[in-house]
Design a protein around this motif. Structure first.
Motif, short mmCIF file in Angstrom:
data_model
loop_
_atom_site.label_atom_id
_atom_site.label_comp_id
_atom_site.label_asym_id
_atom_site.label_seq_id
_atom_site.Cartn_x
_atom_site.Cartn_y
_atom_site.Cartn_z
N THR A 1 0.85 -1.18 0.00
CA THR A 1 0.00 0.00 0.00
C THR A 1 0.88 1.23 0.00
O THR A 1 1.96 1.25 0.61
N VAL B 1 0.28 5.74 -0.67
CA VAL B 1 -0.43 6.91 -1.19
C VAL B 1 0.63 7.92 -1.60
O VAL B 1 1.34 8.46 -0.76
N PRO B 2 0.77 8.18 -2.88
CA PRO B 2 1.85 9.06 -3.33
C PRO B 2 1.57 10.52 -2.97
O PRO B 2 0.42 10.96 -3.01
N ALA C 1 1.36 13.32 -4.49
CA ALA C 1 1.34 13.72 -5.89
C ALA C 1 1.66 15.20 -6.08
O ALA C 1 2.33 15.58 -7.04
N THR D 1 -7.53 -3.32 -7.66
CA THR D 1 -8.68 -2.50 -7.24
C THR D 1 -8.85 -1.35 -8.22
O THR D 1 -7.85 -0.80 -8.70
N TRP D 2 -10.08 -0.97 -8.52
CA TRP D 2 -10.34 0.17 -9.39
C TRP D 2 -11.25 1.16 -8.70
O TRP D 2 -12.08 0.78 -7.87
N ALA D 3 -11.08 2.43 -9.09
CA ALA D 3 -11.90 3.49 -8.52
C ALA D 3 -12.83 4.12 -9.56
O ALA D 3 -13.96 4.49 -9.25
N LEU E 1 -8.71 4.37 -13.19
CA LEU E 1 -7.92 4.75 -12.01
C LEU E 1 -7.82 3.53 -11.11
O LEU E 1 -8.85 3.02 -10.65
N GLN F 1 -5.71 0.87 -8.12
CA GLN F 1 -4.89 0.78 -6.90
C GLN F 1 -4.34 -0.65 -6.79
O GLN F 1 -4.96 -1.59 -7.28
N PRO F 2 -3.18 -0.81 -6.21
CA PRO F 2 -2.44 0.11 -5.36
C PRO F 2 -1.57 1.12 -6.10
O PRO F 2 -0.97 1.98 -5.45
N GLU G 1 -2.32 3.70 -7.81
CA GLU G 1 -2.87 5.06 -7.79
C GLU G 1 -2.55 5.77 -9.10
O GLU G 1 -2.14 6.93 -9.13
N TRP H 1 -3.70 6.12 -13.52
CA TRP H 1 -4.65 5.85 -14.59
C TRP H 1 -4.00 4.85 -15.55
O TRP H 1 -2.90 5.10 -16.05
#
Lengths: 202, 215, 448
Positions: free
Chosen positions: C47, C49-50, C52, C282-284, C293, C295-296, C298, C300
């Motif tokens: 896991t 979270v960049p 960005a 996983t997709w958002a 978009l 994950q993991p 994060e 496109w």
């Protein structure tokens, strides 16, 4: 009534029934082993446990699973009691991941093996309300890894936060959905409250 | 084998049935439904949420309070060992119940121990929403569940130890029943012996409701 | 001990008889399963979270979580990792070992990015490789590693917008209800299903085409309900699509991204053209041109190129951190802390302009971020414990051009970031109530 029930059990024993039938399905392979009391419980160890339950299926009121990356009984009819398939439901997965006791007044850490068939006394609403000694409500804004979001009917644990402000949630979602990590927006949804487990050690 | 049988009988405490309770949990005399010997009527009345005052709000989750209309009919029940409130959501999507009793974790003060929400489809609950979190005044495990009345049912009966506890069908809502027997706390399950009767006391349904904590 | 009476014995005998009969029909206690069954193939995941979008002077700590097979002793993974870091977006990477911390709430493994890198005006790009010592399994984050690294871009002189405390209750009425359908399975309706697991489910996504055609993914009935100039026309898909995301492509095809992470491409008549599994787990969100978009990572990730599906390994290699805009620029979004949103429009990885939006009320997810006129439109969610509303922000070169709130309640659950679409200069919203489903339109001011 108690007398009748007791003798009912005796009757089962006398019948000498053995072997699994379709009714018990996956549950026939599960056990009732006692949990292991633990002094530690880290959030990433809980991530490991919940992550390993992915792809193992979903079972209303369940349950137990075997880590073979497959739902042994997919597509069970969701409204039928007693299908006894593989996997937990949302509250059962949370109960086992959070190493909780079946006694609501105990807040110790009890490690349940995957094949141990146990759901625990809490439904999603009970978790949401912080019911039971191990559980408590948390502010959603600060909820972090392996805290959870719960509504009156569903609970999912935070696997990790996400860039666009939602969260990757590890949850037993539904029979067709299975158990997996899904991107969700529960954090901002007022139907959901934040829930935490007391006693993380790292 | 005979010795084992006798031991089982003794262990189960098989003896003469317990006496019919004389009072409800709030101390009121326990009325009997004449057509049914040994019955106890759990009191039931319909109030609006406004008439109930803060009672419902003390039980419901904060985010759910707006989901219930202020003029919504609330069924209040007081039985031998348990008490409850039942009310439908404003949009008809389901039914809330507040279950009374003692919280063994000591976190919630009586009367309310837990609240549940049951989803309804076409007016019927999809699940009985078993609750085994509460304890009665003797600190014994207490189980609650919803029972859907069949057409013509006026009373829902739950076989207890030595008597039948009767709940009146009110406000077209599912009936929240309770029992201290048949509770498997370890496995979060309970079994209820259910009877449904019409207004004259004729039995319409006899069933064994087995429920598990889920969802 | 009292002797059991006759009545009890009779009841007991009945119990035995019933038990014997019942036992013949019903299985008794199951035979216990072998404990050896709870081991399987080694698992590894990560896991991250960049960061960005950063602001000058802000220290940057990269945090990672390592997920592995559950240990028999219930402890966390015994692992390590390395971050490969470089200034800008070209050139060789330098390796930095991750430190292992005592806490895992934000990711147990971390690296404090050297100021020479974090404060570079060109930003930096990076990827990480983590290892589980118990199994020697490794995982890269993002999935494309050096081929498609994460980027961190500095916001220089962003337009700052302070939203203050959100006032709930002042939601805007839509300018039009473009389509409405009652619940049902027949023509003219949209499907509604209920289950004890999910509550109510209905249409999970929608799109609005350039010619104004509104497409609603009728998930329960397994079709696309289309409202165009000639009225409503349904396109059957042959399968339900619970909680799926949806996009209508310019060439008349349709994309449906199911909850198991498979993208289905359909012809205009609803027949299947191809399907492809996503690269990440996983997709958002699904956008047009089959960009997802995920994950993991994060990032496109394009799932198709020129109409043909890309393999999973190819998807990873062409992933990008910024969302592609129609004008060829990129849009980076970073929800920071409880109440901050950073947005930047990029050319390549160089920021053209940026916005830094702060709120005293916590902000949830970003439902939509798109270019609009000469600016950007963002839809996010403001929430407190018992209330939440969507907040629409039209951002211009000098600040906030327009702001309004939209009610967030929904009778049914949708795909997570599928509540809004921007089309034809207007904002469209999917809304469901106990009466049915609708798509509303909100007209927008256009940043000059």
């Amino acid at each position: 009534m108690r007398c009748f029930a007791a003798l009912l059990v005796v009757g089962f024993a006398l019948s000498g029934v053995s072997g699994a039938q379709a009714y018990h399905r996956f549950w026939a392979t599960c056990n009732e082993d006692a949990p292991t009391f633990m002094t530690t419980m880290t959030r990433d160890a809980a991530q490991d446990y919940a992550n390993a339950a992915r792809y193992e299926g979903y079972q209303w009121g369940g349950g137990c699973w075997n880590y073979d990356d497959a739902d042994s009984y997919p597509n069970d009819p969701p409204q039928v009691l007693g299908t006894h398939g593989e996997g937990g439901d949302c509250s059962g997965l949370t109960f086992k991941t959070w190493r909780e006791s079946t006694d609501t007044w105990r807040d110790g850490r009890y490690y349940w093996r995957a094949l141990r068939n146990v759901h625990g006394p809490y439904d999603a609403a009970a978790f949401r309300d912080g019911g039971g000694a191990p559980n408590h409500t948390v502010a959603k804004v600060t909820a972090g890894v392996m805290d959870a979001f719960a509504s009156g009917t569903h609970i999912g644990m935070i696997f990790t936060r996400s860039l666009y402000g939602g969260d990757q949630i590890v949850e037993a979602k539904c029979e067709a959905c299975g158990t997996n990590i899904f991107y969700r927006t529960y954090r901002g949804d007022s139907a959901y409250g934040g829930v935490g487990r007391w006693g993380w050690t790292g | 084998m005979l010795a084992a049988l006798a031991a089982a009988l003794a262990a189960a405490g098989c003896e003469h049935a317990a006496a019919r309770p004389a009072r409800l949990v709030d101390g009121r005399p326990a009325a009997q439904f004449t057509p049914l010997r040994g019955s106890v009527i759990a009191s039931g009345r319909v109030l609006t949420r406004g008439e109930l005052g803060s009672g419902l709000d003390e039980c419901l989750f904060t985010g759910d309070r707006d989901a219930v209309a202020t003029d919504a009919p609330v069924v209040e029940r007081v039985g031998v060992d348990a008490e409850s409130l039942t009310v439908a959501s404003r949009d008809g999507s389901g039914v809330y119940a507040c279950d009374g009793g003692f919280d063994p974790a000591g976190e919630r003060s009586p009367p309310w121990c837990h609240a549940v929400f049951g989803v309804r489809e076409h007016g019927r609950l999809l699940d009985p929403r078993l609750d085994v979190l509460c304890r009665d005044r003797r600190r014994q495990p207490l189980a609650y569940a919803f029972v859907e009345p069949v057409p013509g049912a006026r009373w829902i009966g739950v076989l207890q130890r030595g008597y039948t506890e009767l709940y009146e069908v009110l406000a077209a809502l599912p009936v929240r029943v309770a029992s201290t027997s048949g509770v498997d706390r370890e496995n979060a399950r309970a079994a209820f012996e259910i009877r449904q009767y019409d207004a004259a006391g004729r039995e319409l349904v006899r069933e064994n409701l087995e429920a598990a904590v889920a969802g | 001990m009292r002797r059991p009476g006759f009545r009890s014995l009779a009841g007991g005998a009945a119990g035995i008889a019933a038990g014997v009969i019942g036992g013949v029909v019903l299985t008794s206690v199951s035979t216990a399963g072998s404990a050896a069954l709870d081991s399987g193939p080694p698992l590894i995941d990560a896991t991250h979270v960049p960061p960005a979008l950063t602001v000058p002077g802000e220290p940057v700590r990269l945090r990672y979580g390592l997920i592995c097979s559950p240990r028999p002793d219930g402890g966390p993974c015994d692992g390590s990792g390395t971050v490969y870091l470089r200034v800008g977006d070209a050139g060789p990477f330098d390796a930095y070992p991750l430190q292992r911390g005592e806490e895992s709430k934000d990711g147990r493994y971390f690296l404090d990015v050297p100021p020479a890198v974090s404060e570079s005006r060109d930003g930096f790009s990076y990827y990480a490789v983590l290892r589980d010592h118990a199994t020697d399994a490794t995982v890269s984050v993002p999935s494309g590693a050096a081929a498609a690294p994460d980027v961190s871009v500095p916001l220089h002189d962003p337009v700052t917008i302070a939203l203050g405390r959100h006032e709930f209750g002042g939601v805007r009425t839509p300018d039009a209800e473009t389509v409405h359908a009652p619940w049902g399975s027949g023509p003219g309706s949209v499907g509604l299903a209920s289950s004890r697991e999910l509550g109510f489910t209905g249409p999970s996504s929608f799109d609005v085409e350039p010619d104004g055609t509104v497409d609603v993914l009728d998930s329960v009935n397994g079709r696309i309900a289309r409202w165009g100039r000639g009225g409503r026309r349904d396109v059957p898909l042959g399968a339900s699509a619970d909680l799926a995301d949806f996009a209508a492509e310019p060439d008349g095809t349709f994309d449906v991204l199911d909850l198991h992470g498979t993208l289905h491409r359909y012809h205009g008549d609803g027949t299947a053209e191809w399907e492809q599994k996503l690269a990440d787990r996983t997709w958002a969100k699904l956008e047009r041109d089959a960009s997802v978009l995920e994950q993991p990572s994060e990032q496109w990730m394009p799932v198709a190129n020129a109409g043909s599906p890309l393999s999973r390994s190819a998807q990873k290699r062409v992933a990008h951190s910024a969302k592609r805009l129609a004008n060829g620029h990129g849009l980076l979004v970073d929800r920071v802390g409880p109440g901050e949103l950073r947005v930047a429009e990029l050319r390549g990885n160089a920021p053209l302009r940026g916005w830094r939006i702060t709120s005293e009320t916590p902000l949830g997810e970003v439902q939509l971020a798109e270019s609009h006129g000469n600016g950007v439109i963002v839809v996010t969610r403001a929430y407190v414990d018992d209330r939440d509303e969507f907040v629409v922000l039209v951002l211009g070169a000098r600040g906030l051009v327009q702001r309004f709130s939209v009610a967030s309640g929904s009778w049914t659950e949708t795909a997570p970031l599928a509540r809004f679409r921007l089309a034809r200069g207007a904002l469209y919203r999917l809304r469901t109530t106990d009466a049915g489903a609708a798509v509303d339109r909100f007209d927008l001011e256009v940043p000059q």
